[in-house]
Structure formats: structure tokens, C-alpha cells
Scaffold this motif. Sequence first.
Motif, PDB file in Angstrom:
ATOM      1  N   PHE A 155       9.402  72.517  -9.812  1.00  0.00           N
ATOM      2  CA  PHE A 155      10.207  72.983 -10.658  1.00  0.00           C
ATOM      3  C   PHE A 155      11.272  71.943 -11.206  1.00  0.00           C
ATOM      4  CE2 PHE A 155      14.276  75.086 -11.754  1.00  0.00           C
ATOM      5  CZ  PHE A 155      13.910  75.664 -13.074  1.00  0.00           C
ATOM      6  N   GLY A 156      11.986  71.293 -10.021  1.00  0.00           N
ATOM      7  CA  GLY A 156      12.976  70.415 -10.071  1.00  0.00           C
ATOM      8  C   GLY A 156      12.318  69.053 -10.739  1.00  0.00           C
ATOM      9  N   GLU A 157      11.404  68.703 -10.355  1.00  0.00           N
ATOM     10  CA  GLU A 157      10.795  67.273 -10.963  1.00  0.00           C
ATOM     11  C   GLU A 157      10.454  67.508 -12.365  1.00  0.00           C
ATOM     12  OE1 GLU A 157       8.446  65.660  -6.928  1.00  0.00           O
ATOM     13  OE2 GLU A 157       7.429  66.878  -8.463  1.00  0.00           O
ATOM     14  N   TRP A 158       9.962  68.557 -12.804  1.00  0.00           N
ATOM     15  CA  TRP A 158       9.517  68.922 -14.269  1.00  0.00           C
ATOM     16  C   TRP A 158      10.957  69.043 -15.000  1.00  0.00           C
ATOM     17  CZ3 TRP A 158       9.812  71.438 -18.581  1.00  0.00           C
ATOM     18  CH2 TRP A 158       9.058  71.675 -19.756  1.00  0.00           C
ATOM     19  N   ARG A 159      12.013  69.536 -14.742  1.00  0.00           N
ATOM     20  CA  ARG A 159      13.099  69.739 -15.390  1.00  0.00           C
ATOM     21  C   ARG A 159      13.521  68.365 -15.441  1.00  0.00           C
ATOM     22  NH1 ARG A 159      17.381  74.257 -13.813  1.00  0.00           N
ATOM     23  NH2 ARG A 159      17.217  72.920 -11.935  1.00  0.00           N
ATOM     24  N   GLN A 160      13.574  67.666 -14.360  1.00  0.00           N
ATOM     25  CA  GLN A 160      14.181  66.255 -14.549  1.00  0.00           C
ATOM     26  C   GLN A 160      13.159  65.637 -15.578  1.00  0.00           C
ATOM     27  OE1 GLN A 160      13.533  62.861 -11.474  1.00  0.00           O
ATOM     28  NE2 GLN A 160      15.421  63.830 -10.897  1.00  0.00           N
ATOM     29  N   GLN A 161      11.905  65.518 -15.613  1.00  0.00           N
ATOM     30  CA  GLN A 161      11.220  64.733 -16.273  1.00  0.00           C
ATOM     31  C   GLN A 161      11.488  65.315 -17.935  1.00  0.00           C
ATOM     32  OE1 GLN A 161       9.527  62.125 -15.711  1.00  0.00           O
ATOM     33  NE2 GLN A 161       7.735  62.000 -17.001  1.00  0.00           N
ATOM     34  N   ALA A 162      11.686  66.331 -18.038  1.00  0.00           N
ATOM     35  CA  ALA A 162      11.809  67.204 -19.549  1.00  0.00           C
ATOM     36  C   ALA A 162      13.379  66.474 -19.945  1.00  0.00           C
ATOM     37  CB  ALA A 162      12.163  68.586 -19.513  1.00  0.00           C
ATOM     38  N   ARG A 163      14.232  66.414 -18.958  1.00  0.00           N
ATOM     39  CA  ARG A 163      15.628  65.781 -19.382  1.00  0.00           C
ATOM     40  C   ARG A 163      15.585  64.320 -19.906  1.00  0.00           C
ATOM     41  NH1 ARG A 163      19.597  68.809 -14.918  1.00  0.00           N
ATOM     42  NH2 ARG A 163      19.763  70.852 -15.958  1.00  0.00           N
ATOM     43  N   LEU A 164      14.877  63.610 -19.136  1.00  0.00           N
ATOM     44  CA  LEU A 164      14.584  62.263 -19.161  1.00  0.00           C
ATOM     45  C   LEU A 164      14.041  61.801 -20.490  1.00  0.00           C
ATOM     46  CD1 LEU A 164      13.932  61.120 -15.369  1.00  0.00           C
ATOM     47  CD2 LEU A 164      15.971  60.468 -16.743  1.00  0.00           C
ATOM     48  N   LEU A 165      12.992  62.523 -20.789  1.00  0.00           N
ATOM     49  CA  LEU A 165      12.119  62.408 -21.981  1.00  0.00           C
ATOM     50  C   LEU A 165      13.064  62.946 -23.365  1.00  0.00           C
ATOM     51  CD1 LEU A 165       8.285  63.160 -21.355  1.00  0.00           C
ATOM     52  CD2 LEU A 165       9.858  61.014 -20.897  1.00  0.00           C
ATOM     53  N   PHE A 166      13.758  63.788 -23.092  1.00  0.00           N
ATOM     54  CA  PHE A 166      14.781  64.212 -24.208  1.00  0.00           C
ATOM     55  C   PHE A 166      15.622  63.328 -24.404  1.00  0.00           C
ATOM     56  CE2 PHE A 166      19.255  65.687 -24.540  1.00  0.00           C
ATOM     57  CZ  PHE A 166      19.108  66.210 -25.841  1.00  0.00           C
ATOM     58  N   ALA A 167      16.315  62.485 -23.381  1.00  0.00           N
ATOM     59  CA  ALA A 167      17.354  61.586 -23.442  1.00  0.00           C
ATOM     60  C   ALA A 167      16.597  60.206 -24.130  1.00  0.00           C
ATOM     61  CB  ALA A 167      17.740  61.164 -21.967  1.00  0.00           C
ATOM     62  N   LEU A 168      15.372  59.863 -23.709  1.00  0.00           N
ATOM     63  CA  LEU A 168      14.742  58.765 -24.569  1.00  0.00           C
ATOM     64  C   LEU A 168      14.875  58.781 -26.017  1.00  0.00           C
ATOM     65  CD1 LEU A 168      11.680  58.001 -22.085  1.00  0.00           C
ATOM     66  CD2 LEU A 168      14.015  56.654 -22.351  1.00  0.00           C
ATOM     67  N   GLU A 169      14.393  60.114 -26.408  1.00  0.00           N
ATOM     68  CA  GLU A 169      14.456  60.389 -27.720  1.00  0.00           C
ATOM     69  C   GLU A 169      15.591  60.483 -28.261  1.00  0.00           C
ATOM     70  OE1 GLU A 169      13.262  63.897 -31.083  1.00  0.00           O
ATOM     71  OE2 GLU A 169      12.368  63.879 -29.138  1.00  0.00           O
ATOM     72  N   ARG A 170      16.714  60.839 -27.678  1.00  0.00           N
ATOM     73  CA  ARG A 170      18.157  60.838 -28.056  1.00  0.00           C
ATOM     74  C   ARG A 170      18.756  59.305 -28.515  1.00  0.00           C
ATOM     75  NH1 ARG A 170      21.618  64.678 -27.730  1.00  0.00           N
ATOM     76  NH2 ARG A 170      23.078  63.341 -28.863  1.00  0.00           N
ATOM     77  N   LEU A 171      18.339  58.653 -27.252  1.00  0.00           N
ATOM     78  CA  LEU A 171      18.666  57.092 -27.247  1.00  0.00           C
ATOM     79  C   LEU A 171      18.150  56.335 -28.407  1.00  0.00           C
ATOM     80  CD1 LEU A 171      18.586  56.566 -23.165  1.00  0.00           C
ATOM     81  CD2 LEU A 171      20.740  56.708 -24.560  1.00  0.00           C
ATOM     82  N   ALA A 172      16.837  56.567 -28.557  1.00  0.00           N
ATOM     83  CA  ALA A 172      16.273  55.859 -29.397  1.00  0.00           C
ATOM     84  C   ALA A 172      16.793  56.347 -30.934  1.00  0.00           C
ATOM     85  CB  ALA A 172      14.881  56.312 -29.656  1.00  0.00           C
ATOM     86  N   ARG A 173      17.457  57.467 -31.164  1.00  0.00           N
ATOM     87  CA  ARG A 173      18.173  57.798 -32.437  1.00  0.00           C
ATOM     88  C   ARG A 173      19.446  57.129 -32.427  1.00  0.00           C
ATOM     89  NH1 ARG A 173      15.061  61.385 -35.145  1.00  0.00           N
ATOM     90  NH2 ARG A 173      13.468  62.459 -34.128  1.00  0.00           N
ATOM     91  N   GLY A 174      19.996  56.323 -31.512  1.00  0.00           N
ATOM     92  CA  GLY A 174      21.225  55.801 -31.616  1.00  0.00           C
ATOM     93  C   GLY A 174      22.417  56.534 -30.833  1.00  0.00           C
ATOM     94  N   ALA A 175      22.086  57.755 -30.090  1.00  0.00           N
ATOM     95  CA  ALA A 175      23.154  58.507 -29.742  1.00  0.00           C
ATOM     96  C   ALA A 175      24.031  57.952 -28.609  1.00  0.00           C
ATOM     97  CB  ALA A 175      22.582  59.758 -29.008  1.00  0.00           C
ATOM     98  N   ARG A 176      25.333  58.127 -28.153  1.00  0.00           N
ATOM     99  CA  ARG A 176      25.987  57.468 -27.129  1.00  0.00           C
ATOM    100  C   ARG A 176      25.397  58.140 -25.793  1.00  0.00           C
ATOM    101  NH1 ARG A 176      31.955  58.381 -27.570  1.00  0.00           N
ATOM    102  NH2 ARG A 176      31.174  60.588 -27.466  1.00  0.00           N
ATOM    103  N   VAL A 177      25.199  57.209 -24.954  1.00  0.00           N
ATOM    104  CA  VAL A 177      24.878  57.408 -23.222  1.00  0.00           C
ATOM    105  C   VAL A 177      25.721  58.550 -23.080  1.00  0.00           C
ATOM    106  CG1 VAL A 177      24.824  56.811 -21.330  1.00  0.00           C
ATOM    107  CG2 VAL A 177      24.103  55.211 -23.065  1.00  0.00           C
ATOM    108  N   VAL A 178      26.907  58.653 -23.109  1.00  0.00           N
ATOM    109  CA  VAL A 178      27.825  59.773 -22.523  1.00  0.00           C
ATOM    110  C   VAL A 178      27.527  61.162 -23.342  1.00  0.00           C
ATOM    111  CG1 VAL A 178      29.664  59.449 -24.011  1.00  0.00           C
ATOM    112  CG2 VAL A 178      30.258  60.857 -22.031  1.00  0.00           C
ATOM    113  N   ASP A 179      26.941  61.276 -24.504  1.00  0.00           N
ATOM    114  CA  ASP A 179      26.754  62.538 -25.088  1.00  0.00           C
ATOM    115  C   ASP A 179      25.215  62.884 -24.711  1.00  0.00           C
ATOM    116  OD1 ASP A 179      28.853  62.427 -26.615  1.00  0.00           O
ATOM    117  OD2 ASP A 179      28.267  61.429 -28.337  1.00  0.00           O
TER     118      ASP A 179
END
Length: 209
Positions: A155-179
Motif C-alpha cells: 500500500f505504501g509503495e503504491w501511494r508513493q509511486q502515485a505521488r511521484l508520478l503526480f509530481a512529475l506531471e506537475r513539474l513538467a507543467r512548470g510548478a514550483r517544487v515547494v507547491d
Amino acid sequence: MSIVRCAEGTWVVPPNRAVWLVAGLAHEVRMCGAVKIRTVFVDADAVPNLPRTSCVFTVSPLLRELFVAAMSVPLDYAPATSDERLMRVLLDQLREIDVLPLHLPMPRDQRLARICAALVARPDDASTAEQWARRLKLTSKTIHRLFARETGMTFGEWRQQARLLFALERLARGARVVDVALDAGYASQSAFTAMFRKHFGVPPNAFYR
């Protein structure tokens, strides 16, 4: 960046990476930002030892140039020609790809699918497996067993993976790292950066350079 989705999961494809999809897989592709793609179709019987499962992989400088060169090769290229030799080298390179951890498997079990859909929609949701078990009138042991069986992850690994892939998409759109860090459910930018570096080998602000 591209995002490829199908019934079995989601793949995030950053710049200078590629996704290998097995034959006959129904899927959809979504682009983030200004994206140029090249598509190579490979006969599944063309050569042995090609990847058997869909995956995201690193595109080496050589493989990138082979992809570019393959775009000018006619579909009916003749055997024993430079075109055939080029395509053979390309196939050889595809048999040696470096698979990246950019896949989020999706479960078929409807109870687990409900949890996963909620975590994708709200990656900052910190609900534990025990809390989800109570909501779904299951035991936490059942939740953990289903995650292992359906996704190959805890469960923890899946949630972490979901968070990281979400982060990759946000970062690709130019969002700030802190946000991105806070929206992904991390307590601080430093905690997010540490996890990102552990997973991908570079800090968030260097991933797309």
C-alpha cells in the motif's frame, strides 16, 4: 512529457525517454506541454527477446539517432540493404533497454480500485491502510494482501509511486517544487526532494534538464 493510460495502469514518459507498449494494448496518450514524438512499430515476431511487458525506458544517444534515421526508411525496405541493417541495429538496441520505474499499476479488484482512484485524485490524502479498511468494511490484512496480489506493491509503495508520478506531471507543467511537494502530501520541500532523489537519482529541479 507524455502520459499513457490503459486498463492495467499508467506510464509517465518524460522528455528523452520512450514507452514500449505490447501489441494489441488499447491505450490513450495525453501530452503535457510542447511535445514532439516519434513512433516506431515493431513486428512482434521480428526478433526474439524483445520486451514482453509495457514499460518506460531511457533513450540512449545512439537509440535516439536510430529512431530519427528510421523515420526516413520506407515501409517496404529491401533486404540486405543499409535500411535493413539500420533497422536491425535498432532492434538490437531495443533488446537492451534500461527500464525506468515510471509505471503505476492499476488493480482490477473494485474495492482496491476505489482506494487507488481516490489516491490519484488526492495524492495528499494521508489515510492509512487501516482507515481505508474501516471505510470499506475490510480488514487491514485484506487491504495489504490485495495490494500485493493486484499491483505487486505494498500500500505504501503504491501511494508513493502515485505521488511521484503526480509530481512529475506537475513539474513538467512548470510548478514550483515547494507547491508540488505540499500538493503531493509531503510535509516539506526537503522531505519531498529527499524521496525524489532516492527514487530518480536527481533532485526535482534537475529532472527535466
